[in-house]
Scaffold this motif. Sequence first.
Motif, PDB file in Angstrom:
ATOM      1  N   GLY A  67      38.113  47.534  24.393  1.00  0.00           N
ATOM      2  CA  GLY A  67      38.205  47.283  25.828  1.00  0.00           C
ATOM      3  C   GLY A  67      39.538  46.749  26.302  1.00  0.00           C
ATOM      4  O   GLY A  67      39.602  46.078  27.329  1.00  0.00           O
ATOM      5  N   ALA A  70      40.138  47.783  29.783  1.00  0.00           N
ATOM      6  CA  ALA A  70      39.127  47.428  30.788  1.00  0.00           C
ATOM      7  C   ALA A  70      39.821  46.885  32.035  1.00  0.00           C
ATOM      8  O   ALA A  70      40.696  46.023  31.956  1.00  0.00           O
ATOM      9  CB  ALA A  70      38.169  46.378  30.230  1.00  0.00           C
ATOM     10  N   GLY A  71      39.440  47.425  33.190  1.00  0.00           N
ATOM     11  CA  GLY A  71      40.026  46.967  34.444  1.00  0.00           C
ATOM     12  C   GLY A  71      41.396  47.546  34.747  1.00  0.00           C
ATOM     13  O   GLY A  71      42.028  47.152  35.735  1.00  0.00           O
ATOM     14  N   MET A  74      42.598  48.575  38.265  1.00  0.00           N
ATOM     15  CA  MET A  74      41.507  48.172  39.140  1.00  0.00           C
ATOM     16  C   MET A  74      41.829  46.789  39.728  1.00  0.00           C
ATOM     17  O   MET A  74      42.707  46.086  39.234  1.00  0.00           O
ATOM     18  CB  MET A  74      40.183  48.124  38.368  1.00  0.00           C
ATOM     19  N   GLY A  84      40.418  43.156  31.438  1.00  0.00           N
ATOM     20  CA  GLY A  84      39.191  42.591  31.970  1.00  0.00           C
ATOM     21  C   GLY A  84      39.129  41.080  31.842  1.00  0.00           C
ATOM     22  O   GLY A  84      38.054  40.477  31.892  1.00  0.00           O
ATOM     23  N   VAL A 115      34.100  43.840  35.764  1.00  0.00           N
ATOM     24  CA  VAL A 115      34.371  44.536  34.504  1.00  0.00           C
ATOM     25  C   VAL A 115      34.380  43.555  33.329  1.00  0.00           C
ATOM     26  O   VAL A 115      34.114  43.950  32.190  1.00  0.00           O
ATOM     27  CB  VAL A 115      35.695  45.329  34.576  1.00  0.00           C
ATOM     28  N   THR A 116      34.643  42.271  33.588  1.00  0.00           N
ATOM     29  CA  THR A 116      34.583  41.262  32.527  1.00  0.00           C
ATOM     30  C   THR A 116      33.158  41.170  31.988  1.00  0.00           C
ATOM     31  O   THR A 116      32.941  41.128  30.771  1.00  0.00           O
ATOM     32  CB  THR A 116      35.018  39.878  33.054  1.00  0.00           C
ATOM     33  N   LYS A 118      30.842  43.478  32.198  1.00  0.00           N
ATOM     34  CA  LYS A 118      30.506  44.734  31.519  1.00  0.00           C
ATOM     35  C   LYS A 118      31.092  44.766  30.107  1.00  0.00           C
ATOM     36  O   LYS A 118      30.446  45.210  29.151  1.00  0.00           O
ATOM     37  CB  LYS A 118      31.032  45.917  32.338  1.00  0.00           C
ATOM     38  N   LYS A 119      32.333  44.287  29.985  1.00  0.00           N
ATOM     39  CA  LYS A 119      32.986  44.271  28.672  1.00  0.00           C
ATOM     40  C   LYS A 119      32.281  43.315  27.715  1.00  0.00           C
ATOM     41  O   LYS A 119      32.041  43.650  26.550  1.00  0.00           O
ATOM     42  CB  LYS A 119      34.452  43.881  28.843  1.00  0.00           C
ATOM     43  N   ARG A 519      36.935  51.702  32.835  1.00  0.00           N
ATOM     44  CA  ARG A 519      35.528  51.529  33.204  1.00  0.00           C
ATOM     45  C   ARG A 519      34.614  51.444  31.984  1.00  0.00           C
ATOM     46  O   ARG A 519      33.397  51.484  32.103  1.00  0.00           O
ATOM     47  CB  ARG A 519      35.115  52.684  34.125  1.00  0.00           C
ATOM     48  N   LEU A 520      35.223  51.353  30.792  1.00  0.00           N
ATOM     49  CA  LEU A 520      34.504  51.203  29.522  1.00  0.00           C
ATOM     50  C   LEU A 520      33.607  52.383  29.214  1.00  0.00           C
ATOM     51  O   LEU A 520      32.572  52.235  28.561  1.00  0.00           O
ATOM     52  CB  LEU A 520      33.730  49.882  29.492  1.00  0.00           C
TER      53      LEU A 520
END
Length: 558
Positions: A67, A70-71, A74, A84, A115-116, A118-119, A519-520
């Motif tokens: 990840g 991630a983010g 974004m 993230g 997103v944090t 989600k990760k 977006r993982l």
Amino acid sequence: MNAETLDFNKNEDALRVAVSGWRSRLDKIMLGGGKAAAEKQHQKNKLTARERIQYLIDKDSTFIEIGAFAGFEMYEEQGGCPAGGTVAGIAYISGRQCVILANDQTVKAGAWFPVTGKKNLRLQEIAMENHLPVIYLVDSAGVFLPMQDEIFPDKEHFGRIFRNNARMSAMGITQIAVVLGPCVAGGAYLPIMSDETIMVEGNGSIFLAGPYLVKAAIGEQIDAETLGGAVTHTEISGIADYKLANEQECLDQVRKIMSKLGHRPLASSPDRIPTGHPVAIFDHAEPKAPLYPAEDIYGIFPADPARPYDMTEIIHRIVDDSAFEEFKEDYGKTILCGYARIEGWAVGIVANQRRMVKTRKGEMQMGGVIYNDSADKAARFIMNCNQKKIPLVFLQDVTGFMVGSRSEHAGIIKDGAKMVNAVANSVVPKITIILGNSYGAGNYAMCGKAYDPRFIYAWPTARIAVMGGEQAAKTLLQIQVGALKAKGKVIDPAEEKKLLDEIKSRYERQTSPYYAAARLWVDAIIDPIDTRRAIAEGLKAAAHNPNVPAFNPGVIQV
């Protein structure tokens, strides 16, 4: 210089450029909130998240980061959220393979963006699926309040993390929390729901409400250390288990705890599994290096995604001794199925063949396309691997299923459903690598993110979308032009081309591996020459969970 060598060199140049672009983006992400923010950490006698991880893990261990993107691109209005706001991955501590999650205080004080959450949930999922211990390095201001509605209440939001803490505890998965900074509000439950909690004196703090909120709520004036510091929680509340003078001592304590963990049965160790225990034993032999160098991949993989290439050449640079035993070699040739070993682990490989192939009936089939016969073969092979308890590796470069009346009349949907069914109901570990195209239902049939691969990685050349950019752009253009014409507007060719270019540019951005990784949809983007290592570490992780349910493919369409 012959044409073959020229092509190899062009391919190599193009892929090295792609890898260089990936590396430069990753280097920027690794700075977190920037050098100034890192320096502020150091001034407080605190390490950065990445420094903490490097200190913690075994010196001969490689950190497999999950990840990192991630983010990516974004939350730009909020100043961005590199990685993230959390550095996470898999490494070894005291010889034990572990999942590590570290809040990055340099990114918005370690606050949680959508997103944090989600990760973090993805890393907990990896821990649960593979029975890996989890180390939490906590240093966070809590939920990013301007976006609280997108992180707080839903099933896959912040609160799910504590539910997973409880579920992992019930599963016997070790969790250790090291509180190296603030741990606020709902986040305070994470260390307390772990097996053991370590706090650093002076900087670590745990409380449901910080000093400002306490004053606002009940009028009490109190400082953070007295309210929820290491002394308070090890000597008064009893919430924490250890207080240590600095971060290095806290991380040393983690290593001591990990070194004394009991050993669980592994899926490769029949001597450690009790008789009658309902488990799978994944076969493992002495590893052998491939016969050909991984660097060859740079020249084999084409610069033009439409160009054909022989997927077996990629496989030979990933598997042990470059030995690949094909299943139904002369049938359904647009998908390669076969047995191999990767770092000693027995695997079944399902890969899209990108060469043009010719059937026994004399029909030409396009590489990267799934036909009736290839879907039928792959479904059977996947079921065979489940019967034999052999983990599956999917190598994706798929443009989708064959279309047209001939395929429809032959039942392509039925054969495709058979393959999707086999993938969906697989009980053995699955690892997916997306090399190039990953379009439409081909993504599903080849074990995309929605089909629960234990790990899913992408090369910098990956493209993930419902269909190719050119086809999608033209389809969207027809819809937009039709809508404009219905309103009586006339579109001249120049305006139509401009509209097409705008649509194509937007669509191409959405199909890039960086968009997916942000977006993982994939766990990480990797250098192609690291593919073998990434798969091998995934297989090692999977071996920690020998509990494989009975295989039941359900109703198979015939």
